[in-house]
Design a protein around this motif. Structure first.
Motif, PDB file in Angstrom:
ATOM      1  N   ASP A  41       0.825  -1.216   0.000  1.00  0.00           N
ATOM      2  CA  ASP A  41       0.000   0.000   0.000  1.00  0.00           C
ATOM      3  C   ASP A  41       0.856   1.262   0.000  1.00  0.00           C
ATOM      4  OD1 ASP A  41      -2.247  -1.545  -0.017  1.00  0.00           O
ATOM      5  OD2 ASP A  41      -2.487  -1.557   2.164  1.00  0.00           O
ATOM      6  N   ASN A  42       2.027   1.194   0.657  1.00  0.00           N
ATOM      7  CA  ASN A  42       2.926   2.363   0.676  1.00  0.00           C
ATOM      8  C   ASN A  42       4.183   2.028  -0.116  1.00  0.00           C
ATOM      9  OD1 ASN A  42       1.195   3.680   2.611  1.00  0.00           O
ATOM     10  ND2 ASN A  42       2.009   2.224   4.092  1.00  0.00           N
ATOM     11  N   ALA A  43       4.006   1.971  -1.424  1.00  0.00           N
ATOM     12  CA  ALA A  43       5.098   1.477  -2.279  1.00  0.00           C
ATOM     13  C   ALA A  43       6.286   2.432  -2.339  1.00  0.00           C
ATOM     14  CB  ALA A  43       4.576   1.232  -3.683  1.00  0.00           C
ATOM     15  N   VAL A  44       6.099   3.663  -1.858  1.00  0.00           N
ATOM     16  CA  VAL A  44       7.161   4.670  -2.007  1.00  0.00           C
ATOM     17  C   VAL A  44       8.461   4.213  -1.346  1.00  0.00           C
ATOM     18  CG1 VAL A  44       7.770   7.076  -1.631  1.00  0.00           C
ATOM     19  CG2 VAL A  44       5.408   6.454  -2.054  1.00  0.00           C
ATOM     20  N   ASP A  45       8.344   3.628  -0.125  1.00  0.00           N
ATOM     21  CA  ASP A  45       9.571   3.180   0.545  1.00  0.00           C
ATOM     22  C   ASP A  45       9.655   1.650   0.532  1.00  0.00           C
ATOM     23  OD1 ASP A  45       7.421   3.013   2.168  1.00  0.00           O
ATOM     24  OD2 ASP A  45       8.398   3.753   3.984  1.00  0.00           O
ATOM     25  N   ALA A  46       9.502   1.110  -0.669  1.00  0.00           N
ATOM     26  CA  ALA A  46       9.513  -0.355  -0.821  1.00  0.00           C
ATOM     27  C   ALA A  46      10.859  -0.964  -0.447  1.00  0.00           C
ATOM     28  CB  ALA A  46       9.179  -0.720  -2.258  1.00  0.00           C
ATOM     29  N   ALA A  47      11.919  -0.146  -0.501  1.00  0.00           N
ATOM     30  CA  ALA A  47      13.273  -0.691  -0.258  1.00  0.00           C
ATOM     31  C   ALA A  47      13.411  -1.274   1.144  1.00  0.00           C
ATOM     32  CB  ALA A  47      14.307   0.404  -0.472  1.00  0.00           C
ATOM     33  N   ARG A  48      12.508  -0.876   2.066  1.00  0.00           N
ATOM     34  CA  ARG A  48      12.634  -1.373   3.442  1.00  0.00           C
ATOM     35  C   ARG A  48      12.399  -2.875   3.535  1.00  0.00           C
ATOM     36  NH1 ARG A  48       7.265  -0.682   6.239  1.00  0.00           N
ATOM     37  NH2 ARG A  48       5.777  -0.132   4.639  1.00  0.00           N
ATOM     38  N   ILE A  49      11.844  -3.456   2.492  1.00  0.00           N
ATOM     39  CA  ILE A  49      11.554  -4.897   2.518  1.00  0.00           C
ATOM     40  C   ILE A  49      12.845  -5.713   2.675  1.00  0.00           C
ATOM     41  CG2 ILE A  49      11.670  -5.418   0.041  1.00  0.00           C
ATOM     42  CD1 ILE A  49       8.986  -6.900   0.431  1.00  0.00           C
ATOM     43  N   HIS A  50      13.966  -5.138   2.227  1.00  0.00           N
ATOM     44  CA  HIS A  50      15.266  -5.823   2.384  1.00  0.00           C
ATOM     45  C   HIS A  50      15.558  -6.088   3.856  1.00  0.00           C
ATOM     46  CE1 HIS A  50      17.042  -6.021  -1.605  1.00  0.00           C
ATOM     47  NE2 HIS A  50      16.472  -4.865  -1.866  1.00  0.00           N
ATOM     48  N   TYR A  51      15.243  -5.105   4.695  1.00  0.00           N
ATOM     49  CA  TYR A  51      15.518  -5.245   6.128  1.00  0.00           C
ATOM     50  C   TYR A  51      14.684  -6.363   6.734  1.00  0.00           C
ATOM     51  CZ  TYR A  51      17.976  -0.762   5.871  1.00  0.00           C
ATOM     52  OH  TYR A  51      18.859   0.240   5.563  1.00  0.00           O
ATOM     53  N   MET A  52      13.402  -6.435   6.295  1.00  0.00           N
ATOM     54  CA  MET A  52      12.525  -7.469   6.866  1.00  0.00           C
ATOM     55  C   MET A  52      13.000  -8.867   6.462  1.00  0.00           C
ATOM     56  SD  MET A  52      10.135  -8.384   8.779  1.00  0.00           S
ATOM     57  CE  MET A  52       9.197  -6.987   9.321  1.00  0.00           C
ATOM     58  N   PHE A  53      13.414  -9.006   5.214  1.00  0.00           N
ATOM     59  CA  PHE A  53      13.898 -10.328   4.780  1.00  0.00           C
ATOM     60  C   PHE A  53      15.192 -10.688   5.496  1.00  0.00           C
ATOM     61  CE2 PHE A  53      10.773 -10.549   1.447  1.00  0.00           C
ATOM     62  CZ  PHE A  53      10.587 -11.918   1.336  1.00  0.00           C
ATOM     63  N   SER A  54      15.994  -9.660   5.761  1.00  0.00           N
ATOM     64  CA  SER A  54      17.232  -9.907   6.513  1.00  0.00           C
ATOM     65  C   SER A  54      16.879 -10.405   7.914  1.00  0.00           C
ATOM     66  CB  SER A  54      18.026  -8.601   6.586  1.00  0.00           C
ATOM     67  OG  SER A  54      19.106  -8.741   7.437  1.00  0.00           O
ATOM     68  N   ALA A  55      15.813  -9.824   8.503  1.00  0.00           N
ATOM     69  CA  ALA A  55      15.373 -10.239   9.839  1.00  0.00           C
ATOM     70  C   ALA A  55      14.837 -11.672   9.809  1.00  0.00           C
ATOM     71  CB  ALA A  55      14.284  -9.294  10.340  1.00  0.00           C
ATOM     72  N   LEU A  56      14.063 -12.001   8.759  1.00  0.00           N
ATOM     73  CA  LEU A  56      13.511 -13.360   8.650  1.00  0.00           C
ATOM     74  C   LEU A  56      14.621 -14.388   8.442  1.00  0.00           C
ATOM     75  CD1 LEU A  56      10.450 -12.593   6.365  1.00  0.00           C
ATOM     76  CD2 LEU A  56      10.340 -13.346   8.724  1.00  0.00           C
ATOM     77  N   ARG A  57      15.692 -13.931   7.792  1.00  0.00           N
ATOM     78  CA  ARG A  57      16.824 -14.832   7.512  1.00  0.00           C
ATOM     79  C   ARG A  57      17.576 -15.189   8.788  1.00  0.00           C
ATOM     80  NH1 ARG A  57      18.829 -11.747   3.297  1.00  0.00           N
ATOM     81  NH2 ARG A  57      20.668 -11.117   4.420  1.00  0.00           N
ATOM     82  N   ASP A  58      17.418 -14.367   9.849  1.00  0.00           N
ATOM     83  CA  ASP A  58      18.153 -14.624  11.103  1.00  0.00           C
ATOM     84  C   ASP A  58      17.765 -15.940  11.755  1.00  0.00           C
ATOM     85  OD1 ASP A  58      19.581 -12.345  10.885  1.00  0.00           O
ATOM     86  OD2 ASP A  58      18.369 -11.151  12.251  1.00  0.00           O
ATOM     87  N   SER A  59      16.557 -16.440  11.434  1.00  0.00           N
ATOM     88  CA  SER A  59      16.109 -17.700  12.060  1.00  0.00           C
ATOM     89  C   SER A  59      16.881 -18.904  11.532  1.00  0.00           C
ATOM     90  CB  SER A  59      14.626 -17.928  11.783  1.00  0.00           C
ATOM     91  OG  SER A  59      13.910 -16.787  12.084  1.00  0.00           O
ATOM     92  N   VAL A  60      17.473 -18.754  10.343  1.00  0.00           N
ATOM     93  CA  VAL A  60      18.077 -19.925   9.687  1.00  0.00           C
ATOM     94  C   VAL A  60      19.189 -20.567  10.526  1.00  0.00           C
ATOM     95  CG1 VAL A  60      19.302 -20.728   7.632  1.00  0.00           C
ATOM     96  CG2 VAL A  60      17.392 -19.133   7.408  1.00  0.00           C
ATOM     97  N   PRO A  61      20.190 -19.798  11.029  1.00  0.00           N
ATOM     98  CA  PRO A  61      21.251 -20.462  11.807  1.00  0.00           C
ATOM     99  C   PRO A  61      20.721 -21.193  13.032  1.00  0.00           C
ATOM    100  CG  PRO A  61      21.872 -18.205  11.274  1.00  0.00           C
ATOM    101  CD  PRO A  61      20.442 -18.354  10.897  1.00  0.00           C
ATOM    102  N   THR A  62      19.671 -20.638  13.675  1.00  0.00           N
ATOM    103  CA  THR A  62      19.142 -21.291  14.883  1.00  0.00           C
ATOM    104  C   THR A  62      18.421 -22.588  14.526  1.00  0.00           C
ATOM    105  OG1 THR A  62      17.118 -19.979  14.725  1.00  0.00           O
ATOM    106  CG2 THR A  62      18.843 -19.119  16.135  1.00  0.00           C
ATOM    107  N   MET A  63      17.829 -22.641  13.327  1.00  0.00           N
ATOM    108  CA  MET A  63      17.096 -23.849  12.921  1.00  0.00           C
ATOM    109  C   MET A  63      18.018 -25.042  12.700  1.00  0.00           C
ATOM    110  SD  MET A  63      14.278 -22.646  10.232  1.00  0.00           S
ATOM    111  CE  MET A  63      13.114 -21.392  10.612  1.00  0.00           C
ATOM    112  N   LEU A  64      19.277 -24.762  12.442  1.00  0.00           N
ATOM    113  CA  LEU A  64      20.220 -25.862  12.162  1.00  0.00           C
ATOM    114  C   LEU A  64      20.402 -26.762  13.373  1.00  0.00           C
ATOM    115  CD1 LEU A  64      22.892 -23.811  10.180  1.00  0.00           C
ATOM    116  CD2 LEU A  64      21.074 -25.220   9.247  1.00  0.00           C
ATOM    117  N   HIS A  65      19.930 -26.301  14.558  1.00  0.00           N
ATOM    118  CA  HIS A  65      20.094 -27.106  15.775  1.00  0.00           C
ATOM    119  C   HIS A  65      18.855 -27.958  16.063  1.00  0.00           C
ATOM    120  CE1 HIS A  65      23.879 -25.170  16.806  1.00  0.00           C
ATOM    121  NE2 HIS A  65      23.328 -24.041  16.433  1.00  0.00           N
ATOM    122  N   ALA A  66      17.855 -27.917  15.148  1.00  0.00           N
ATOM    123  CA  ALA A  66      16.647 -28.738  15.355  1.00  0.00           C
ATOM    124  C   ALA A  66      17.017 -30.212  15.240  1.00  0.00           C
ATOM    125  CB  ALA A  66      15.597 -28.378  14.315  1.00  0.00           C
ATOM    126  N   LYS A  67      16.515 -31.026  16.183  1.00  0.00           N
ATOM    127  CA  LYS A  67      16.942 -32.423  16.228  1.00  0.00           C
ATOM    128  C   LYS A  67      15.783 -33.414  16.054  1.00  0.00           C
ATOM    129  CE  LYS A  67      21.416 -32.114  17.367  1.00  0.00           C
ATOM    130  NZ  LYS A  67      21.758 -31.010  16.526  1.00  0.00           N
TER     131      LYS A  67
END
Length: 1174
Positions: A622-648
């Motif tokens: 809806d607020n496409a003007v500052d669409a570039a901020r989506i990079h930050y959110m994906f970077s935040a979602l990516r943080d879960s990946v290293p912790t998931m490697l410990h799932a057993k």
């Protein structure tokens, strides 16, 4: 001369045989090859790094990372070396214990927390099969066993720390004092003990909040019962079941009952065997209480302040230490207890890890119930209600927080950019470094504040199961973006930060050393000797020596332990001590800068709150003007990946990662990409169809959304791939436009316009569809005509000279026409294969029509009349000058009418004429198909320079040694060119085929009745001319139904049937058209003579009548002449000059000639091959 000086061993090499030169060249070649390969590798690396080579580092492309944490090479024993052996031992013991705590804490945070938290994740509720839960738990047992061992180790370390401290602070008068401990407070050791106890609290909380784990455990126990009753069925030896059952009971009691922390503090700390008595040690009790108060005072003053960093974690530790104190000594400091509870008003909850939130008031009430009973219930109730009000206030102030932090963080980012891009001046280095240090610390403080707000708010909502408003969700997501922006800023300037950090640590170490040196001088100057003074001096020397080196965590730990001893006896003045503590605190922060930034900006907790992601994406859309901020959110979602490697609990953690990946991508596609694709397509469609005025597109009324911002985004990194929004939308539009164009080829122009618009408006590089485009005046399609050929031949008239079909009647104001160009377009659309199919369809159609034709000719009325006419002609041809009389034909035409007429006034002969016209139209259509095919082939091959000399691409490609795919492509090109040249040169003789296929049947004995056909042609022509004149006359009338100016299908039909029956000679023997010409010329002359006679009488009416008669006769004659010309033209197509017998003879002659030439060429073949080879 040089050769003679060589040793005797080299005698053999005296003469130069050139081998040395060859070797040299080979080596040089190899070296050159190595250099070329090395250069290309370096170039490859440079291209891979691309823009990231330079001062600014991209967060998503991180092929090389800098690790700033200094690594300690020396052991603790090497670091702690002074002349004072006793002090060495004391500090070594505490340093070793603190290091052990840090290691245990690290192991818990990385391995055990994540293993427990992710248990049961990655498996959708619908896909859980029977027994899946037990299998997961089965995989998890070994992990729980490791956790059990880990806890045993933690308990041992806790006891050891308590024992070591109790030994130092001993109230037993008979005990030997290790060192003078009156003014010595090893606060850091107590902090570490608190950290370890906090780990146990966290594990308890995880277990308590994990319903899935407990459910699966129950199921697993039931399974074990089944196995126990029937071990043979499960192939398990019975003797192994008992120990396994014991292990399960031990694990359940130790881990799953939420009593881990309780079990630790309930341990027996007194060990009379070792001579350690803790519970009766009043000095240690006082020391422990003193340290708890000191740490609490430090923590409380900072809680909720902008300068807060790790005080909340320490608060958890203080509460744990308080409970430990209560359980060891069974005494409660009510004032401290109340103060600890009062903090809950400021800090209602503490996030321990990920989504695990801890309520200090509940903990303190449960664990120190004796003190809780003394508190009034009202004050305890207010703490609980305060939690709700805190959440309401937080929801109201979130938007303001976002605005204020937005300003803080952006201005801090600007400071970072400016301070790091400035050149350092030699005279201002200290100021510059302290400035940089302050900016780094400020960034860390902002990160801590943001992290605390986000985690506390989200986890509180989740824990208390209260709904969050959309505004709150959006605000929290904005804060997450700011948090990641801080991390990205540090990362972008990694090079400069790394450079600055080492300089800043040196500067801080030098400041600390200066302060310690001052204190040391003061101690040395005091000449009184005492052991305590000696301890102080040794401690200061130790701190000094340790600071002279890299700022590793081990060295900083030793320094703080040493200063715990070195600060007694007023060695430092108050105004010196506070700055020193501040410097050491800064040193801690700067030395672990990267690590602390990573921890504070870690957003792996978002995995548990991923329900906010769709709302966030809708907001971004809806607020496409500052669409570039989506990079930050994906970077935040990516943080879960290293912790998931410990799932057993799964076979491989990849399954969990795939499930997370697909879930996020599904949401991303649904809430952003697909919406964006549809919106862009809709916008392009409405823009292209503005002339239709579909809806109001006034931006002042309906608003305007510029979605172009999404296309200027860099590709988003997620897992091991990049999501390119621009490429995704481009592909979607390409696919949609292509598919829709194939369905409706006439829309190609619209989609082409939309493609151009997409490039102009959004900068999308669209792919050309390369589909055969239809012209706007395409006319009927070949496929349509082919499927409905029976309708086509009856509704259209054929013009032989212009090769054009014209519609007879239409409801519209225009008539459709079909010419060669239309047919060529259709063939280009559908491919040349359609030509043969069309001819096949025509053949099927002709078969049906010839059946009717045969029936008509077999009819008794027709056959008898024709036989009578043939007999008459044979008998009278000598009298009539070999010409068939016109009167007979006219009489036949009229006579047929007597046999009956259809409701619309048509005789049988009219219908027969129409049948022949339809057969002729079909032949005309076949002719047009052939012409269209040639037209299509010639336009396709117009780019080939010389049809006589086409190179063989396959051979050329093979000579160049190109890849197999290229060779295949070249051979395909050769075959296409071969087809085109053969098609454009000859084209297929379709007429010949259609004559060949029917003529044997027509000429057979059983179809003798068809032999009379040539005799019906004269009456047919008379009928046709009458019909043609009436059609042409209708052109000038208002009602144009049935009007036509051409119908050459009749000529084509007559010519074709005469050829099939081989009756050209019989028809020509009638000399029919000469007879017609003679008849009309004779009548015309008679009218002219009559006119001359009547001219003298001057009877005007009679003259007019005669003029009209003359015109009518001329018209009829003209029509017959036109028919004669058309028939003559049509006969050329069917080789009218040759009879069937002559054609057969010609065919035989051709075959004999080809055989003869083949046999003649056979013996000479080798020689010709040789000459070509030469």
């Amino acid at each position: 001369m040089a050769v003679e000086a060589l040793s005797p061993d080299w005698e053999f090499d005296r003469f130069d045989d050139g081998s040395q030169k060859i070797h040299t060249e080979v080596q040089l070649k190899n070296y050159k090859k190595f250099l070329e390969e090395y250069t290309s590798q370096l170039k490859g690396i440079e291209e891979a790094l691309d823009d990231s080579v330079g001062d600014v580092w991209d967060f998503t492309l991180d092929p090389i990372a800098l690790q700033l944490l200094p690594y300690e090479q020396s052991s603790l024993l090497d670091l702690i070396k002074t002349e004072n052996k006793v002090l060495n031992k004391v500090i070594t013991v505490y340093a070793a214990l603190c290091s052990e705590v840090k290691k245990l804490k690290y192991e818990a945070e990385t391995k055990f927390y994540n293993g427990l938290l992710y248990y049961g994740e990655g498996v959708s509720d619908t896909s859980v099969g029977e027994g899946e839960s037990q299998i997961q738990m089965g995989r998890f047992i070994s992990f729980l066993q490791e956790l059990s061992c880990f806890l045993s180790r933690c308990f041992e370390v806790v006891i050891n720390i308590v024992h070591q401290l109790a030994a130092l602070y001993n109230s037993n008068k008979g005990a030997v004092k290790v060192i003078e401990s009156t003014g010595v407070h090893f606060q850091i050791v107590y902090e570490h003990l608190g950290e370890l106890l906090a780990v146990l609290i966290t594990l308890d909380e995880i277990m308590e909040n994990h319903a899935t784990l407990r459910d699966h455990w129950k199921m697993y126990k039931r399974l074990m019962k089944s196995v126990y009753h029937n071990p043979s069925k499960f192939a398990v030896p019975e003797e192994k079941l008992k120990p396994f059952e014991k292990l399960l009971l031990k694990l359940e009691g130790q881990l799953l009952d939420g009593m881990i922390f309780q079990a630790c503090v309930d341990q027996r700390f007194d060990d009379p065997g070792e001579g350690v008595l803790v519970s009766k040690n009043s000095a240690f009790a006082e020391e422990l209480a003193h340290n708890i108060r000191t740490i609490f005072t430090n923590v409380e003053s900072k809680l909720g302040e902008p300068s807060e960093i790790d005080q909340r974690d320490k608060y958890t530790g203080v509460c744990a230490l308080f409970v430990l104190h209560f359980h060891i000594f069974r005494s409660v400091d009510k004032k401290l207890y109340k103060s600890l509870l009062d903090v809950c008003k400021k800090v209602p909850a503490v996030t321990l890890t990920a989504n695990i939130i801890w309520f200090p008031d509940t903990f303190l009430i449960n664990k120190v119930s004796a003190a809780a009973k003394l508190m009034d219930k009202k004050s305890l109730q207010t703490i609980r209600t305060h939690r709700d009000t805190y959440l309401q206030q937080r929801a109201q102030t979130l938007t303001k927080d976002v605005q204020s932090y937005y300003v803080f963080v952006t201005s801090w980012m600007m400071k970072m950019e400016s301070i790091l891009s400035k050149e350092q001046r030699a005279e201002k280095v200290p100021e510059d470094l302290s400035g940089r240090c302050n900016v780094f610390v400020q960034g860390l403080l902002y990160a801590y504040s943001l992290s605390t707000i986000i985690k506390t708010t989200m986890n509180l909502y989740m824990s208390m199961q209260k709904p969050m408003t959309k505004t709150s969700v959006k605000a929290l997501c904005r804060l997450v973006e700011l948090l990641k922006a801080i991390e990205h800023t540090f990362h972008r300037r990694s090079m400069v930060v790394a450079d600055s950090v080492s300089n800043i640590t040196q500067q801080l170490q030098s400041q600390a050393l200066t302060a310690i040196a001052t204190a040391k001088k003061r101690v040395i100057s005091d000449k009184k000797y005492s052991e305590q003074r000696l301890d102080v001096l040794s401690a200061l020397v130790l701190a000094e020596n340790t600071l002279n080196g890299p700022s590793t965590k081990e060295r900083r730990l030793v320094v703080s332990l040493a200063l715990s001893v070195g600060t007694q006896m007023k060695t430092f003045k108050d105004e010196e001590l506070l700055p020193l503590q501040l410097v050491l605190k800064k040193l801690d922060l700067i030395s672990e800068l990267r690590e602390r930034v990573r921890v504070q900006c870690d957003c792996s907790f978002l995995y548990w709150h991923r329900a906010v992601f769709p709302i966030y994406l809708d907001d971004v859309y809806d607020n496409a003007v500052d669409a570039a901020r989506i990079h930050y959110m994906f970077s935040a979602l990516r943080d879960s990946v290293p912790t998931m490697l410990h799932a057993k609990h799964m076979e491989s953690c990849d399954q969990l990662l795939e499930s997370y990946d697909s879930e996020i991508m599904l949401v991303f596609n649904e809430h952003l990409l697909d919406k964006l694709c549809k919106e862009i397509e809709k916008d392009l469609r409405l823009s292209v169809h503005t002339h239709l005025k579909l809806d109001d597109r006034n931006p002042f009324k309906v608003g305007m959304k510029d979605l172009g911002h999404f296309f200027s985004l860099k590709p988003i990194r997620f897992f091991n791939r990049f999501i390119d929004i621009k490429a995704y939308v481009t592909h979607y539009l390409d696919k949609t436009f292509y598919n829709l164009t194939t369905v409706a080829l006439h829309d190609w122009a619209t989609y082409s316009e939309m493609r151009n618009l997409a490039t102009q408006r959004y900068g999308l590089m669209m792919t050309e569809a390369h589909l055969p485009s239809q012209t706007l005046e395409q006319g009927l399609d070949v496929l349509e005509i082919m499927r409905n050929i029976h309708v086509f031949v009856s509704r259209y008239s054929y013009n032989l000279n212009n090769q054009i079909f014209i519609e007879k009647t239409s409801n519209n104001k225009h008539l459709n026409t079909i010419n060669i160009r239309h047919i060529a377009n259709s063939i280009r659309t559908h491919g040349t294969g359609i030509m043969n199919t069309t001819v096949n369809f025509t053949y099927q159609f002709l078969r049906k029509k010839f059946y009717i034709f045969s029936q008509f000719m077999y009819d008794e009325h027709i056959k008898s009349r024709l036989i009578k006419d043939i007999r008459f002609f044979r008998e009278t041809k000598d009298q009539s000058d070999q010409k068939y009389p016109f009167e007979r034909a006219e009489k036949f035409n009229r006579g047929i009418r007597k046999l009956g007429i259809t409701p619309d006034g048509q005789s049988y002969l009219d219908q027969f004429r129409q049948l022949i016209s339809q057969i002729g139209n079909a032949m005309g259509y076949v002719r047009m198909i052939r012409s269209g095919g040639l037209h299509c082939c010639s336009s396709a091959i117009r780019f080939v320079p010389d049809l006589e000399d086409i190179v063989n691409f396959e051979e050329l490609v093979k000579e160049e040694g190109l890849s197999e795919q290229t060779q295949k492509a070249a051979s395909l090109l050769d075959s296409v060119l071969g087809d085109l040249t053969s098609n454009s040169a000859e084209g297929t003789e379709y007429f010949k085929m259609l004559v060949g296929v029917f003529s044997p049947e027509f000429r057979s004995v059983k179809n003798m009745h068809l032999r009379n056909f040539y005799m019906i042609v004269p009456p047919l022509t008379v009928n046709f001319v009458e019909h043609s004149i009436s059609c042409k006359e209708k052109l000038n009338k208002k009602n144009k139904t049935g009007a036509a100016f051409t119908d050459d299908g009749f000529s084509m039909g007559v010519a074709y049937i005469l050829k099939l029956l081989d009756q050209y000679q019989e028809f020509d023997s009638l000399h029919w058209f000469q007879a017609v010409r003679e008849k009309y010329v004779k009548e015309k002359n008679a009218v002219v003579n009559e006119q001359n006679v009547q001219a003298t009488n001057q009877d005007e009416k009679l003259m007019q009548t005669m003029n009209l008669t003359q015109k009518r006769l001329e018209l009829y004659l003209q029509e017959f002449e036109l028919l004669y010309f058309s028939l003559s033209s049509a006969r050329i197509f069917f080789r009218a000059d040759k009879t069937a017998a002559e054609e057969t003879q010609e065919k035989k002659d051709r075959e004999e000639v080809s055989k003869a030439s083949t046999s003649a060429a056979t013996p000479e073949e080798p020689t010709s091959a040789e000459s070509s080879a030469k």
